[in-house]
Design a protein around this motif. Structure first.
Motif, PDB file in Angstrom:
ATOM      1  N   VAL A 297       1.075   7.639   7.414  1.00  0.00           N
ATOM      2  CA  VAL A 297      -0.099   8.204   6.741  1.00  0.00           C
ATOM      3  C   VAL A 297      -0.878   7.069   6.077  1.00  0.00           C
ATOM      4  N   TRP A 298      -2.202   7.149   6.150  1.00  0.00           N
ATOM      5  CA  TRP A 298      -3.069   6.212   5.425  1.00  0.00           C
ATOM      6  C   TRP A 298      -3.324   6.774   4.028  1.00  0.00           C
ATOM      7  N   ARG A 299      -2.906   6.029   3.021  1.00  0.00           N
ATOM      8  CA  ARG A 299      -3.214   6.432   1.641  1.00  0.00           C
ATOM      9  C   ARG A 299      -4.685   6.173   1.343  1.00  0.00           C
ATOM     10  N   ASP A 300      -5.195   5.076   1.870  1.00  0.00           N
ATOM     11  CA  ASP A 300      -6.611   4.721   1.846  1.00  0.00           C
ATOM     12  C   ASP A 300      -6.818   3.737   2.988  1.00  0.00           C
ATOM     13  N   ASP A 301      -7.977   3.097   3.064  1.00  0.00           N
ATOM     14  CA  ASP A 301      -8.255   2.204   4.189  1.00  0.00           C
ATOM     15  C   ASP A 301      -7.424   0.926   4.184  1.00  0.00           C
ATOM     16  N   ARG A 302      -6.690   0.672   3.118  1.00  0.00           N
ATOM     17  CA  ARG A 302      -5.928  -0.574   3.004  1.00  0.00           C
ATOM     18  C   ARG A 302      -4.419  -0.363   2.930  1.00  0.00           C
ATOM     19  N   THR A 303      -3.971   0.871   2.697  1.00  0.00           N
ATOM     20  CA  THR A 303      -2.571   1.097   2.348  1.00  0.00           C
ATOM     21  C   THR A 303      -1.948   2.183   3.217  1.00  0.00           C
ATOM     22  N   LEU A 304      -0.729   1.920   3.676  1.00  0.00           N
ATOM     23  CA  LEU A 304       0.001   2.839   4.539  1.00  0.00           C
ATOM     24  C   LEU A 304       1.211   3.416   3.805  1.00  0.00           C
ATOM     25  N   VAL A 305       1.599   4.629   4.172  1.00  0.00           N
ATOM     26  CA  VAL A 305       2.774   5.283   3.598  1.00  0.00           C
ATOM     27  C   VAL A 305       3.601   5.884   4.731  1.00  0.00           C
ATOM     28  N   TYR A 306       4.919   5.706   4.665  1.00  0.00           N
ATOM     29  CA  TYR A 306       5.802   6.175   5.730  1.00  0.00           C
ATOM     30  C   TYR A 306       7.179   6.454   5.139  1.00  0.00           C
ATOM     31  N   ASP A 315      13.077   8.764   1.961  1.00  0.00           N
ATOM     32  CA  ASP A 315      12.301   8.189   0.863  1.00  0.00           C
ATOM     33  C   ASP A 315      10.990   7.672   1.435  1.00  0.00           C
ATOM     34  N   LEU A 316       9.971   7.566   0.589  1.00  0.00           N
ATOM     35  CA  LEU A 316       8.663   7.089   1.018  1.00  0.00           C
ATOM     36  C   LEU A 316       8.456   5.641   0.593  1.00  0.00           C
ATOM     37  N   TYR A 317       7.821   4.876   1.498  1.00  0.00           N
ATOM     38  CA  TYR A 317       7.513   3.472   1.250  1.00  0.00           C
ATOM     39  C   TYR A 317       6.026   3.233   1.509  1.00  0.00           C
ATOM     40  N   THR A 318       5.509   2.176   0.912  1.00  0.00           N
ATOM     41  CA  THR A 318       4.110   1.811   1.094  1.00  0.00           C
ATOM     42  C   THR A 318       4.018   0.370   1.564  1.00  0.00           C
ATOM     43  N   LEU A 319       2.906   0.048   2.257  1.00  0.00           N
ATOM     44  CA  LEU A 319       2.772  -1.243   2.910  1.00  0.00           C
ATOM     45  C   LEU A 319       1.292  -1.549   3.121  1.00  0.00           C
ATOM     46  N   PRO A 320       0.845  -2.793   2.910  1.00  0.00           N
ATOM     47  CA  PRO A 320      -0.543  -3.156   3.228  1.00  0.00           C
ATOM     48  C   PRO A 320      -0.811  -3.019   4.725  1.00  0.00           C
ATOM     49  N   ALA A 321      -2.022  -2.622   5.093  1.00  0.00           N
ATOM     50  CA  ALA A 321      -2.382  -2.382   6.488  1.00  0.00           C
ATOM     51  C   ALA A 321      -2.862  -3.627   7.212  1.00  0.00           C
ATOM     52  N   ASP A 322      -2.953  -4.763   6.515  1.00  0.00           N
ATOM     53  CA  ASP A 322      -3.479  -5.975   7.148  1.00  0.00           C
ATOM     54  C   ASP A 322      -2.398  -6.963   7.573  1.00  0.00           C
ATOM     55  N   GLY A 323      -1.133  -6.574   7.444  1.00  0.00           N
ATOM     56  CA  GLY A 323      -0.041  -7.445   7.832  1.00  0.00           C
ATOM     57  C   GLY A 323       0.503  -8.309   6.707  1.00  0.00           C
ATOM     58  N   SER A 324      -0.124  -8.265   5.564  1.00  0.00           N
ATOM     59  CA  SER A 324       0.322  -9.064   4.422  1.00  0.00           C
ATOM     60  C   SER A 324       1.343  -8.291   3.594  1.00  0.00           C
ATOM     61  N   GLY A 325       1.808  -8.946   2.506  1.00  0.00           N
ATOM     62  CA  GLY A 325       2.649  -8.275   1.527  1.00  0.00           C
ATOM     63  C   GLY A 325       4.039  -7.954   2.032  1.00  0.00           C
ATOM     64  N   ALA A 326       4.621  -6.923   1.425  1.00  0.00           N
ATOM     65  CA  ALA A 326       5.977  -6.496   1.742  1.00  0.00           C
ATOM     66  C   ALA A 326       6.105  -5.011   1.444  1.00  0.00           C
ATOM     67  N   PRO A 327       7.063  -4.333   2.072  1.00  0.00           N
ATOM     68  CA  PRO A 327       7.262  -2.910   1.782  1.00  0.00           C
ATOM     69  C   PRO A 327       7.662  -2.690   0.323  1.00  0.00           C
ATOM     70  N   ALA A 328       7.236  -1.563  -0.224  1.00  0.00           N
ATOM     71  CA  ALA A 328       7.614  -1.178  -1.584  1.00  0.00           C
ATOM     72  C   ALA A 328       7.941   0.304  -1.594  1.00  0.00           C
ATOM     73  N   ARG A 329       8.997   0.653  -2.301  1.00  0.00           N
ATOM     74  CA  ARG A 329       9.366   2.071  -2.390  1.00  0.00           C
ATOM     75  C   ARG A 329       8.323   2.807  -3.224  1.00  0.00           C
ATOM     76  N   LEU A 330       7.838   3.924  -2.683  1.00  0.00           N
ATOM     77  CA  LEU A 330       6.816   4.711  -3.358  1.00  0.00           C
ATOM     78  C   LEU A 330       7.409   5.909  -4.093  1.00  0.00           C
ATOM     79  N   ALA A 331       8.333   6.613  -3.440  1.00  0.00           N
ATOM     80  CA  ALA A 331       8.934   7.805  -4.049  1.00  0.00           C
ATOM     81  C   ALA A 331      10.255   8.110  -3.378  1.00  0.00           C
ATOM     82  N   ASP A 332      11.260   8.446  -4.193  1.00  0.00           N
ATOM     83  CA  ASP A 332      12.564   8.854  -3.663  1.00  0.00           C
ATOM     84  C   ASP A 332      12.513  10.308  -3.217  1.00  0.00           C
TER      85      ASP A 332
END
Length: 341
Positions: A297-306, A315-332
């Motif tokens: 799912v796209w949270r917005d044009d820059r951020t993904l959630v899966y 559990d849900l995680y979030t990730l930048p859509a441009d290939g940068s950064g690292a996964p982060a836990r969003l919600a258990d």
């Protein structure tokens, strides 16, 4: 034994029994309170009103997986605090998505010799608008950005995308007319510029364009998967690219996030996440090294959630859509999110 002593013993016994009863009630209340919370340190879940209506503030609506009396219910939390306290709706879904005040809920119907499933269209107040029997186990669901179209996929043979021994059925529903296309396999497939027919054709993972005239999806045939673009008016699907599964279109309509089978990975966990730029057809690998079996799912044009497997299912995680950064836990203990505002 004197009468007075007997009365004293009886009174003492009554008081002891009363104390035991009070203690049992207190312990039961304590256990109920503990159950209403997922687990020690987990999200607190309470019953309340959940709305899909636009303009209700930025929020996430999702399937609550936290253990307790509200497990599997649609719940909501603020988009800026998705890991905080949750409000549960009382409406249970296995798969869910929503947009523009419309929801699609794939649910199990209990009772009978064999469990059955339905696709239920929900209005903004989570009231049932229509229901449609499902031919198999729910796996994917999507609502178009304008809220006028819904799609869902079920397994009718097998129960995992990881192997090749499975069969799916994907349906499309136009909520304006009530027309149901029970299977995308009734659409004409155009592959390499020619009409294509094969008994092993399967579709899954629909994502709609903003104008609600087209969609993208996965086509599987001959042991390969393809990204297809569907034309609702022409009732055609055209192959665009090989080895793309579960596409999800960005809010600005310029990119697709998808899962891709990567050679050398284990057969039971074969995928990595990528983003495809539709103008250049260039793929960008994302910074998630785990295998993700989800329609992102796209949270917005820059951020993904899966979702990824967790202690209580997912559990849900979030990730930048441009290939940068690292996964982060969003919600258990959460699954199938929709971001509403």
């Amino acid at each position: 034994m004197t009468l007075q002593r007997r009365i004293l013993i009886l009174a003492t016994a009554v008081l002891l029994l009363a104390g035991v009863g009070v203690l049992a009630v207190v312990r039961a209340s304590s256990r109920a309170a503990e159950k209403d919370q997922a687990r020690p340190g987990g999200p607190q879940v309470t019953r309340g009103e959940v709305s899909l209506a636009p303009g209700g503030g930025s929020r996430m609506v999702f399937r609550n997986m936290a253990w307790g009396p509200h497990r599997d219910e649609l719940a909501t939390a603020p988009a800026d605090a998705p890991g905080g306290p949750r409000t549960a709706s009382g409406v249970s879904c296995l798969r869910f998505h929503a947009a523009a005040g419309t929801g699609i809920c794939l649910r199990a119907d209990k009772g009978g010799v064999q469990e059955s499933y339905r696709a239920v269209v929900l209005d903004a107040a989570l009231k049932e608008v229509s229901a449609h029997p499902l031919a198999g186990i729910p796996t994917r669901a999507r609502v178009s950005p304008g809220g006028h179209l819904a799609a869902w996929t079920v397994f009718v043979g097998g129960d995992s995308y990881a192997g090749t021994d499975f069969s799916t059925r994907t349906s499309l529903l136009d909520l304006r007319t009530g027309k149901l296309d029970a299977s995308l396999e009734d659409f004409t497939v155009l592959k390499d510029g020619k009409e294509y027919r094969n008994a092993d054709v399967n579709f899954w993972g629909v994502t709609f364009t903003a104008d609600e005239k087209a969609f993208y999806a996965t086509l599987a045939t001959g042991g390969r998967t393809y990204l297809v673009r569907g034309d609702l008016a022409a009732r055609t699907v055209t192959t665009l690219r090989e080895n793309l599964e579960c596409p999800s279109l960005s809010p600005d309509g310029t990119r697709l996030v998808f899962k891709k089978r990567v050679p050398g990975l284990p057969a039971e966990a074969p995928w990595r996440l990528y983003v495809l730029d539709l103008a250049s057809m260039r793929e960008t690998p994302l910074a998630e090294e785990r295998s993700v079996d989800d329609q992102v799912v796209w949270r917005d044009d820059r951020t993904l959630v899966y979702s990824l497997p967790g202690d209580f299912g997912a559990d849900l995680y979030t990730l930048p859509a441009d290939g940068s950064g690292a996964p982060a836990r969003l919600a258990d203990s959460a699954l199938a999110p929709a971001f509403l505002g």
